[in-house]
Motif scaffolding. Structure first.
Motif, PDB file in Angstrom:
ATOM      1  N   PHE A   7       0.851  -1.188   0.000  1.00 16.59           N
ATOM      2  CA  PHE A   7       0.000   0.000   0.000  1.00 16.59           C
ATOM      3  C   PHE A   7       0.885   1.236   0.000  1.00 16.59           C
ATOM      4  O   PHE A   7       2.009   1.204   0.502  1.00 16.59           O
ATOM      5  N   GLN A   8       0.357   2.347  -0.528  1.00 15.81           N
ATOM      6  CA  GLN A   8       1.145   3.578  -0.580  1.00 15.81           C
ATOM      7  C   GLN A   8       1.160   4.320   0.747  1.00 15.81           C
ATOM      8  O   GLN A   8       2.123   5.019   1.053  1.00 15.81           O
ATOM      9  N   SER A   9       0.100   4.171   1.530  1.00 19.45           N
ATOM     10  CA  SER A   9       0.054   4.839   2.828  1.00 19.45           C
ATOM     11  C   SER A   9      -0.737   3.991   3.804  1.00 19.45           C
ATOM     12  O   SER A   9      -1.547   3.135   3.401  1.00 19.45           O
ATOM     13  N   ILE A  10      -0.529   4.243   5.093  1.00 23.16           N
ATOM     14  CA  ILE A  10      -1.208   3.449   6.107  1.00 23.16           C
ATOM     15  C   ILE A  10      -2.715   3.666   6.079  1.00 23.16           C
ATOM     16  O   ILE A  10      -3.488   2.783   6.466  1.00 23.16           O
ATOM     17  N   ASN A  11      -3.146   4.802   5.584  1.00 19.94           N
ATOM     18  CA  ASN A  11      -4.574   5.070   5.498  1.00 19.94           C
ATOM     19  C   ASN A  11      -5.280   4.153   4.502  1.00 19.94           C
ATOM     20  O   ASN A  11      -6.502   3.979   4.576  1.00 19.94           O
ATOM     21  N   GLU A  12      -4.525   3.575   3.582  1.00 21.06           N
ATOM     22  CA  GLU A  12      -5.097   2.656   2.603  1.00 21.06           C
ATOM     23  C   GLU A  12      -5.205   1.235   3.145  1.00 21.06           C
ATOM     24  O   GLU A  12      -5.926   0.414   2.574  1.00 21.06           O
ATOM     25  N   VAL A  13      -4.487   0.936   4.219  1.00 18.62           N
ATOM     26  CA  VAL A  13      -4.445  -0.429   4.749  1.00 18.62           C
ATOM     27  C   VAL A  13      -5.729  -0.706   5.535  1.00 18.62           C
ATOM     28  O   VAL A  13      -6.085   0.068   6.432  1.00 18.62           O
ATOM     29  N   PRO A  14      -6.419  -1.788   5.231  1.00 17.95           N
ATOM     30  CA  PRO A  14      -7.624  -2.112   6.001  1.00 17.95           C
ATOM     31  C   PRO A  14      -7.322  -2.217   7.495  1.00 17.95           C
ATOM     32  O   PRO A  14      -6.203  -2.575   7.898  1.00 17.95           O
ATOM     33  N   THR A  15      -8.319  -1.913   8.295  1.00 22.75           N
ATOM     34  CA  THR A  15      -8.143  -1.957   9.746  1.00 22.75           C
ATOM     35  C   THR A  15      -8.488  -3.316  10.334  1.00 22.75           C
ATOM     36  O   THR A  15      -8.116  -3.601  11.476  1.00 22.75           O
ATOM     37  N   HIS A  16      -9.202  -4.169   9.562  1.00 26.20           N
ATOM     38  CA  HIS A  16      -9.637  -5.466  10.071  1.00 26.20           C
ATOM     39  C   HIS A  16      -9.353  -6.565   9.044  1.00 26.20           C
ATOM     40  O   HIS A  16      -9.263  -6.299   7.838  1.00 26.20           O
ATOM     41  N   ALA A  17      -9.233  -7.765   9.565  1.00 20.81           N
ATOM     42  CA  ALA A  17      -8.923  -8.898   8.699  1.00 20.81           C
ATOM     43  C   ALA A  17      -9.397 -10.196   9.346  1.00 20.81           C
ATOM     44  O   ALA A  17      -9.656 -10.254  10.548  1.00 20.81           O
ATOM     45  N   TYR A  18      -9.487 -11.219   8.519  1.00 14.77           N
ATOM     46  CA  TYR A  18      -9.663 -12.581   9.017  1.00 14.77           C
ATOM     47  C   TYR A  18      -8.288 -13.171   9.295  1.00 14.77           C
ATOM     48  O   TYR A  18      -7.332 -12.898   8.565  1.00 14.77           O
ATOM     49  N   THR A  19      -8.192 -13.989  10.324  1.00 10.15           N
ATOM     50  CA  THR A  19      -6.957 -14.734  10.556  1.00 10.15           C
ATOM     51  C   THR A  19      -7.267 -16.119  11.088  1.00 10.15           C
ATOM     52  O   THR A  19      -8.237 -16.312  11.823  1.00 10.15           O
ATOM     53  N   LEU A  20      -6.464 -17.090  10.677  1.00 12.41           N
ATOM     54  CA  LEU A  20      -6.447 -18.353  11.384  1.00 12.41           C
ATOM     55  C   LEU A  20      -5.784 -18.088  12.729  1.00 12.41           C
ATOM     56  O   LEU A  20      -4.820 -17.325  12.807  1.00 12.41           O
ATOM     57  N   THR A  21      -6.297 -18.677  13.764  1.00  8.89           N
ATOM     58  CA  THR A  21      -5.768 -18.447  15.102  1.00  8.89           C
ATOM     59  C   THR A  21      -4.498 -19.266  15.334  1.00  8.89           C
ATOM     60  O   THR A  21      -4.152 -20.154  14.543  1.00  8.89           O
ATOM     61  N   ILE A  22      -3.843 -18.977  16.428  1.00  9.18           N
ATOM     62  CA  ILE A  22      -2.592 -19.683  16.732  1.00  9.18           C
ATOM     63  C   ILE A  22      -2.818 -21.184  16.926  1.00  9.18           C
ATOM     64  O   ILE A  22      -2.068 -21.996  16.360  1.00  9.18           O
ATOM     65  N   PRO A  23      -3.837 -21.630  17.686  1.00  9.21           N
ATOM     66  CA  PRO A  23      -4.057 -23.077  17.763  1.00  9.21           C
ATOM     67  C   PRO A  23      -4.334 -23.722  16.409  1.00  9.21           C
ATOM     68  O   PRO A  23      -3.917 -24.861  16.165  1.00  9.21           O
ATOM     69  N   ALA A  24      -5.032 -23.020  15.527  1.00  8.81           N
ATOM     70  CA  ALA A  24      -5.299 -23.567  14.198  1.00  8.81           C
ATOM     71  C   ALA A  24      -4.006 -23.770  13.426  1.00  8.81           C
ATOM     72  O   ALA A  24      -3.822 -24.793  12.741  1.00  8.81           O
ATOM     73  N   LEU A  25      -3.084 -22.821  13.518  1.00  9.00           N
ATOM     74  CA  LEU A  25      -1.800 -22.963  12.836  1.00  9.00           C
ATOM     75  C   LEU A  25      -0.960 -24.072  13.453  1.00  9.00           C
ATOM     76  O   LEU A  25      -0.356 -24.885  12.745  1.00  9.00           O
ATOM     77  N   LEU A  26      -0.933 -24.116  14.775  1.00  6.31           N
ATOM     78  CA  LEU A  26      -0.104 -25.114  15.467  1.00  6.31           C
ATOM     79  C   LEU A  26      -0.658 -26.527  15.353  1.00  6.31           C
ATOM     80  O   LEU A  26       0.033 -27.491  15.711  1.00  6.31           O
TER      81      LEU A  26
END
Length: 255
Positions: A178-197
């Motif tokens: 992204f060109q600036s932080i204002n363009e970066v979304p504030t929220h996202a989906y993530t796999l959780t740590i137990p899911a990764l481990l």
């Protein structure tokens, strides 16, 4: 150089190119080994510029029967348009998902209703338990989008919505996404740590000087959510790949 710290095997290389090539070779060998005893396997991939050399080498591996592999990704922005180049699904399609013939590619839908999308993707992960996770480490020590303020080593969920901290959002700018932080979304989906481990094997590819501090705390700091990646030291079958820049703060340690 190869050494161990707690349960992590650490491999250091002079260049990002060599690091990526060796990580891809090791991953391909494990895939080949698993497919000798399983009809199909499931792999979760990270989407970030730090994975470029690794993914570029992995798609060239002729030992892999991609038609027996189900692919997943570990995080996705919420709210970006379907054709946005910054979408992690787009990154992975360009880097690997669209380049090799997977049996199945499972994208996270960043435009779906969040509660429904979390439930849908979690059900897929339960149906197709991860054999391998290919991941990186963020500048703030995150794995996937488990930033320190939302990380939970005992998270009851497999997929959740998170708000991204300032350091994480700035990293997306630093990476040129992204060109600036204002363009970066504030929220996202993530796999959780137990899911990764939950995966049997984890291959963690972390190049670049901007990751040196996170690497140091991953290996030598307290195992805590202050550096979520530190939890990797508690997990069997984790290999961490570093280049000279990301390893710069640990070169004087006695192994």
């Amino acid at each position: 150089m190869i050494f161990t710290k707690d349960k992590i095997t650490v491999k250091l290389y002079d260049s990002r190119k060599e690091m990526g090539e060796i990580a891809a070779s090791d991953t391909a060998a494990k895939i080949q080994e698993l497919l000798l005893v399983k009809d199909e396997i499931n792999i979760i991939f990270a989407a970030a510029p730090s994975q470029n050399e690794f993914l570029a080498s992995l798609v060239k591996e002729n030992r892999i029967d991609w038609s027996r592999i189900n692919a997943f990704h570990m995080d996705e922005y919420i709210g970006l348009e379907e054709d946005a180049p910054q979408r992690f699904g787009h990154f992975l399609k360009e880097s690997i998902f669209g380049k090799v013939p997977f049996k199945q590619v499972n994208y996270i839908n960043g435009k779906a209703l969040p509660s429904e999308e979390c439930a849908r993707y979690e059900a897929l992960l339960k149906q197709y338990p991860a054999d391998i996770v290919c991941l990186g480490i963020g500048e703030n020590g995150h794995i996937a989008f488990n930033d320190p303020h939302v990380a939970d080593f005992k998270d009851p969920q497999a997929v959740k919505v998170v708000d991204l901290d300032q350091a994480c959002r700035q990293q997306q700018v630093n990476d040129g996404c992204f060109q600036s932080i204002n363009e970066v979304p504030t929220h996202a989906y993530t796999l959780t740590i137990p899911a990764l481990l939950s995966a049997d094997y984890m291959y963690c590819i972390v190049p670049g000087e901007s990751k040196a501090n996170a690497v140091y705390h991953t290996l030598y700091g307290e195992i805590s959510i202050n550096c979520p990646a530190s939890v990797l030291r508690t997990k069997d079958n984790v290999t961490l790949y570093l280049d000279a820049n990301s390893a710069s703060l640990i070169e004087t340690k006695t192994f």
